[in-house]
Scaffold this motif. Structure first.
Motif, PDB file in Angstrom:
ATOM      1  N   ILE A 160      -2.261   3.950  -7.445  1.00  0.00           N
ATOM      2  CA  ILE A 160      -3.673   3.636  -7.647  1.00  0.00           C
ATOM      3  C   ILE A 160      -3.901   2.195  -7.198  1.00  0.00           C
ATOM      4  CG2 ILE A 160      -5.598   3.453  -9.270  1.00  0.00           C
ATOM      5  CD1 ILE A 160      -4.183   5.383 -11.103  1.00  0.00           C
ATOM      6  N   ALA A 161      -4.914   1.986  -6.362  1.00  0.00           N
ATOM      7  CA  ALA A 161      -5.233   0.640  -5.883  1.00  0.00           C
ATOM      8  C   ALA A 161      -6.466   0.116  -6.616  1.00  0.00           C
ATOM      9  CB  ALA A 161      -5.489   0.663  -4.378  1.00  0.00           C
ATOM     10  N   LEU A 200      -9.225  -2.801  -5.998  1.00  0.00           N
ATOM     11  CA  LEU A 200      -9.779  -3.814  -5.112  1.00  0.00           C
ATOM     12  C   LEU A 200     -10.617  -4.768  -5.955  1.00  0.00           C
ATOM     13  CD1 LEU A 200     -10.464  -5.139  -2.441  1.00  0.00           C
ATOM     14  CD2 LEU A 200     -12.220  -3.385  -2.082  1.00  0.00           C
ATOM     15  N   HIS A 241      -8.533   4.819  -5.754  1.00  0.00           N
ATOM     16  CA  HIS A 241      -8.776   3.388  -5.888  1.00  0.00           C
ATOM     17  C   HIS A 241     -10.000   3.100  -6.744  1.00  0.00           C
ATOM     18  CE1 HIS A 241     -11.062   4.687  -2.310  1.00  0.00           C
ATOM     19  NE2 HIS A 241     -11.941   3.761  -2.652  1.00  0.00           N
ATOM     20  N   PHE A 284      -7.630   2.417   2.169  1.00  0.00           N
ATOM     21  CA  PHE A 284      -7.507   3.317   1.012  1.00  0.00           C
ATOM     22  C   PHE A 284      -7.943   4.725   1.388  1.00  0.00           C
ATOM     23  CE2 PHE A 284      -8.648  -0.508  -1.928  1.00  0.00           C
ATOM     24  CZ  PHE A 284      -7.384  -1.035  -1.741  1.00  0.00           C
ATOM     25  N   LEU A 291       0.821  -1.210   0.000  1.00  0.00           N
ATOM     26  CA  LEU A 291       0.000   0.000   0.000  1.00  0.00           C
ATOM     27  C   LEU A 291       0.850   1.252   0.000  1.00  0.00           C
ATOM     28  CD1 LEU A 291      -2.856  -0.857   2.530  1.00  0.00           C
ATOM     29  CD2 LEU A 291      -3.165  -0.172   0.145  1.00  0.00           C
ATOM     30  N   THR A 321       1.895   2.295  -3.519  1.00  0.00           N
ATOM     31  CA  THR A 321       0.834   2.310  -4.521  1.00  0.00           C
ATOM     32  C   THR A 321       0.356   3.725  -4.856  1.00  0.00           C
ATOM     33  OG1 THR A 321       0.086   0.144  -3.733  1.00  0.00           O
ATOM     34  CG2 THR A 321      -1.478   1.423  -5.029  1.00  0.00           C
TER      35      THR A 321
END
Length: 388
Positions: free
Chosen positions: A93-94, A96, A122, A115, A88, A91
């Motif tokens: 852009i995450a 999920l 995200h 997030f 994390l 990162t």
């Protein structure tokens, strides 16, 4: 810098998170159009984060990261979960990934909370859409079997990337056409064979992009060079600050590659404030010296050899030192009186910021290599005038 030669530290980092068997690896393979990750119906197939630097349209140069499931169990599973949470911090852009046949669960909600706490852009993707009859309105659904939603996900990631993109420079925005810049680059036992290190490469390129007249010299040639040209800037390797500061006249801006990287990668103000802690170190204090790269340690290594000597000579105190390299950065920092960190050229801004935030959360001051050296040479204020 071309898309194929962009270093990983300058690429957009997109990480895929979620529970085991949600289809993260399948989705990563579909997005990248490569068999980047092993895919299996067996839960827990991905045991360690998998990274791949590549180019994806419309995103451009990126690092794609596939992570183990957050719902992994057992002793090894716990370690994998810790590793996943560490990602994390790297990162930009995450993504999920949720199993559409299962729906949103507590692990997914925990990730969404993380997030939001980190203010991390995200996307929430419901995968395996080919296995369900109804979809939730205004949600993004994908299927790696039919290909549905894959292009839409790429487009959405590109949109988020553009919305969060900020143009940043190391030195270019402070230069004018025709400025003369001298780069002092020592070629000694610590210099990599046949090349110059990344911060020096990047600064040189930005100087050329700004149409500045750029001269590269070793410390031994600097004084003679200054009799022939009057530069607007002198940028030096921090390790030779003690020599260069006495050669460059006060009316010429002087700084170092490492200090420029501190401004480019992290939070400059907090790093500056932490430098004075060096003078306050006491016998028995423990200092962490952390380098983000994994270069081979040499006999006169700056982190493990030079810095301990410089600090002991400067303070006259019996200081304890600990060292980390590469991706290693302690979870618990409270035992350290000070952290001295490299310029961070091999990690991205997100990870450098995460390390600074973690230090702040533990009330541990953190200072950059170049700033620490400038401070111990009594020229930190001078070295920071470039930012005024």
């Amino acid at each position: 810098m071309s898309l194929n030669t962009t270093t990983s530290s300058e690429r957009l980092h997109i990480a895929f998170f979620g529970c085991r068997n949600a289809g993260k690896s399948s989705l990563v393979n579909a997005i990248t159009n490569q068999q980047l990750s092993i895919v299996s119906d067996i839960k827990g197939t991905t045991t360690d984060p998998v990274k791949k630097a590549m180019e994806i349209l419309p995103l451009g140069p990126v690092v794609i990261i596939d992570t183990p499931g957050l719902d992994d169990s057992g002793e090894l599973g716990d370690l994998r979960v810790v590793k996943t949470k560490e990602i994390l911090g790297q990162t930009d852009i995450a993504v999920l990934v949720i199993d559409s046949t299962v729906g949103l669960n507590d692990y997914d909600k925990e990730l969404i909370k993380l997030f939001e706490e980190r203010k991390l852009p995200h996307v929430i993707v419901y995968n395996k859409s080919d296995l369900i009859k109804e979809e939730i309105e205004n949600s993004l659904y994908t299927s790696t079997v039919t290909g549905d939603g894959i292009n839409e996900l790429k487009e959405l990631l590109g949109k988020i990337a553009n919305e969060n993109k900020t143009e940043k420079y190391i030195i270019r925005d402070r230069l004018h056409v025709g400025d003369v810049v001298i780069l002092v680059i020592p070629i000694d036992e610590s210099a990599p064979k046949g090349r110059i290190i990344l911060p020096q490469q990047n600064v040189l390129r930005e100087c050329l992009d700004a149409h500045a007249v750029t001269l590269c010299v070793q410390p031994e040639e600097l004084e003679k060079t200054l009799t022939k040209v009057t530069p607007s800037f002198v940028i030096t390797d921090s390790q030779v600050f003690n020599k260069v500061k006495d050669i460059v006249p006060e009316n010429i801006l002087l700084t170092s590659f490492s200090i420029l990287m501190a401004n480019y990668r992290g939070k400059l103000e907090s790093l500056v404030e932490s430098a004075e802690i060096i003078s306050k170190l006491k016998d028995g204090d423990t200092v962490l010296i952390s380098e983000a790269c994994t270069h081979h340690r040499q006999c006169n290594d700056i982190g493990t050899v030079k810095f301990p000597k410089w600090i002991k000579d400067y303070t006259g105190k019996n200081i304890n030192f600990e060292f980390t390299q590469g991706g290693e950065f302690p979870q618990t920092l409270s035992k350290y009186k000070l952290i001295i960190h490299c310029g961070g050229c091999m990690i991205n801004e997100a990870e450098m910021t995460t390390r600074q935030n973690r230090a702040a959360a533990n009330n541990v001051p953190i200072v950059n290599y170049g700033m620490a050296i400038a401070y111990m040479n009594g020229i930190l204020k001078r070295a920071l005038k470039v930012f005024e």
